[in-house]
Design an enzyme around this catalytic site. Structure first.
Site, short mmCIF file in Angstrom:
data_model
loop_
_atom_site.label_atom_id
_atom_site.label_comp_id
_atom_site.label_asym_id
_atom_site.label_seq_id
_atom_site.Cartn_x
_atom_site.Cartn_y
_atom_site.Cartn_z
N ASP A 27 0.83 -1.21 0.00
CA ASP A 27 0.00 0.00 0.00
C ASP A 27 0.86 1.26 0.00
O ASP A 27 2.10 1.19 0.04
CB ASP A 27 -0.95 -0.01 1.22
CG ASP A 27 -0.21 -0.40 2.49
OD1 ASP A 27 0.79 0.25 2.80
OD2 ASP A 27 -0.62 -1.39 3.15
N ASP A 196 -0.16 3.38 -20.78
CA ASP A 196 -0.43 1.96 -20.98
C ASP A 196 -0.91 1.67 -22.41
O ASP A 196 -1.78 2.39 -22.92
CB ASP A 196 -1.52 1.57 -19.97
CG ASP A 196 -1.73 0.08 -19.83
OD1 ASP A 196 -0.83 -0.59 -19.31
OD2 ASP A 196 -2.80 -0.42 -20.23
N ASP A 313 5.05 -7.10 -16.16
CA ASP A 313 4.49 -8.06 -17.12
C ASP A 313 5.52 -9.08 -17.58
O ASP A 313 5.17 -10.01 -18.32
CB ASP A 313 3.99 -7.32 -18.38
CG ASP A 313 2.85 -6.36 -18.09
OD1 ASP A 313 2.02 -6.67 -17.21
OD2 ASP A 313 2.79 -5.32 -18.77
#
Ligand code: GLC
Ligand code: CA
Length: 541
Positions: A27, A196, A313
């Site tokens: 977090d 993105d 990724d």
């Protein structure tokens, strides 16, 4: 010169960085508690993977509210505190802009589904149900890219997961709403964005165009003018379809588009052309050299490169193209050396600076990634054997990069006091930050040196501005190059394999400025041990 041309970026995947309240999920307060560490490492910028509100079908890459913070991560007050405190540590925050699609929980999409007359209908891509799928277009996460909405009896497009409906950028109000959001964050003091899958936004489904739509650059330039042109920020586009030629346009030095892009040409080298990413082939070193040479030479004074091996990724580079068994430390340092002396802005993905490796969970239930789980379904339904499928996950699955950050040898690596959302890599007992901080020869201390060379050493101008020339282009084991500027020459030699190599060169110990071995062996030439990397100052003969 732009500030981001002499910066080093560190990517944080917030779910897996540091859990402050022991719910098993990293977090914002966790990140704040580690700013001292990041300052010690010496980085300038944090690229924060998405922290916006999201139902987490794709871990935050499915955004339901761009103006809100995901509850798992904290609150907007925590975000403001992070921006402020990072600044006090000399660190800027770059956020992730995910706008090829929203979450299906976004209020625009909900309105579009609830009412066929809604103005938000044209924010997405719908096709009437005529009894069959609108086309055989496949999602990047496998399976059809079309999903039926029973309520309005129509299909909507999702190039990624079902919960990620694609936005229709051809509709001007969509673009204007997104620009407003970008400006809102820029006003808060964000120092840039990572865009993105930006090369997909201008898709033209009716003409079978997915990437690089005809209006792509028009939209990027419009967005640039409407938003970040007014701010002195770092912008980087994620463009899987990029080539050097395209990169010249995207990263044009006139500032009309982005600062730089992620060009994946090197990363794609272990994927067979025309096959899925899961079908990997061994790396061809000659091709790797060629691809980097093209990027380095091609963008020289024409654009700007990003330099990266890893992200959230991709599998861990030391497991992918290094040797995570016998030469983990050496190969992690060698790969870092190869990259960090090139021209461009380096990106370090969390844990790369520790030489973190891939993970092998034996139980499929321990995996979390939607892309991985979709693939398993698809391949099982095609009759592929489970052990083959698991092997491909071990090699290339995205959870390899997402295991929690190992801070220490405490339970759960000091990441959390409870079992995390994704299990920690069991090798945290050997690979963790506490062990490496201040320990001479650790991968972490070596990365600090790499950052120091680029940021604070006398070589920084040469590293930033020098030309690139490949040495030994045909050598089967060595990747070597030199960087040249009127102020000097730097030569970088990397042995990519575990075979020792002899090069017939006169070398002088005094000229070696960095090595991943304690000593170096220059008897009768230059001898490179397994995965050895050496950097010399001065011209070689
Ligand atoms: C990008 C992100 C990836 C995400 C996808 C869809 O490739 O890096 O994590 O799943 O876009 O948003
Ligand atoms: Ca937490």
């Amino acid at each position: 010169m732009n500030w981001w041309q002499e910066s080093v970026v560190y990517q944080i995947y917030p779910r897996s960085f540091k859990d402050s309240n022991n719910d098993g999920i990293g977090d914002l307060q966790g990140i704040i508690s580690k700013l001292d560490y990041l300052e010690y490492l010496g980085i300038d910028v944090i690229w924060l993977s998405p922290v916006y509100e999201s139902p987490n079908e794709d871990n935050g890459y499915d955004i339901s509210d761009y103006f809100g913070i995901m509850k798992d991560f904290g609150s907007m007050a925590d975000m403001d505190e992070l921006i402020q405190k990072a600044k006090e540590h000399g660190i800027s925050i770059v956020m992730d802009f995910v706008a090829n699609h929203t979450s299906k929980e976004h209020k625009w999409f909900k309105s579009a589904l609830a009412d066929p007359q809604s103005p938000y209908r044209s924010y997405y891509v719908f096709k009437p149900n005529q009894g069959t799928l609108p086309s055989d277009l496949q999602s990047i996460f496998l399976g059809s890219a079309w999903e039926l909405d029973k309520n309005t009896d129509s299909y909507y497009l999702h190039l990624f997961a079902k919960g990620q409906p694609d936005l229709n950028w051809h509709n001007k109000p969509v673009r204007e709403d997104l620009y407003e959001m970008l400006n809102w964050w820029l006003e808060k003091g964000i120092k840039g964005f990572r865009f993105d899958v930006i090369d997909l936004i201008a898709k033209d489904i009716d003409h079978g165009i997915i990437g690089d739509g005809p209006k792509l650059h028009e939209y990027i330039q419009e967005m640039n003018q409407a938003t970040f042109a007014k701010y002195n920020v770092l912008t980087v586009g994620e463009t899987w379809g990029a080539t050097v030629e395209k990169a010249k346009k995207y990263s044009n030095l006139d500032g009309s588009e982005f600062s730089m892009i992620f060009n994946f040409s090197h990363i794609l080298l272990d994927q067979e052309a025309g096959k899925e990413k899961w079908d990997t082939i061994p790396l061809d070193l000659q091709k790797l050299k060629k691809v980097f040479e093209e990027q380095q030479v091609g963008l020289y004074k024409e654009g700007w490169n990003s330099l990266f091996w890893n992200n959230h990724d991709l599998p861990r580079i030391v497991s992918r193209w290094g040797n995570d068994q016998d030469y983990r430390v050496e190969s992690a340092k060698m790969l870092g050396t190869l990259l960090h002396f090139m021209q461009g802005t380096p990106y370090i993905y969390q844990g790369e600076e520790l030489g973190m490796t891939n993970v092998k969970f034996h139980d499929l239930n321990d995996y979390r990634d939607v892309e991985t789980l979709n693939m398993v379904q698809m391949r099982l339904s095609k009759g592929m054997a489970m052990d083959k499928i698991m092997d491909s996950i071990y090699k290339i699955g995205r959870d390899n990069a997402r295991t929690p950050y190992p801070w220490s040898i405490e339970a759960f690596g000091g990441f959390s006091q409870v079992r995390p959302w994704l299990d920690i890599n069991p090798n945290y007992v050997n690979i963790n930050a506490k062990d490496q901080i201040g320990r001479n020869n650790s991968v972490l201390e070596y990365y600090r040196k790499l950052i120091w060379f680029r940021r604070r050493s006398d070589y920084r101008e040469l590293i930033r501005e020098g030309t690139f020339e490949l040495l030994y282009p045909d050598h089967p084991d060595v990747f070597a190059y030199q960087r040249v500027l009127d102020t000097g020459v730097l030569s970088v030699y990397c042995n990519f394999h575990s075979t020792p190599v002899h090069l017939d060169e006169k070398v002088d110990t005094a000229e070696a400025i960095l090595s991943n071995y304690d000593t170096f062996d220059n008897k009768r030439g230059l001898n490179l041990r397994p995965y050895e990397a050496i950097v010399f100052m001065g011209k070689r003969e």
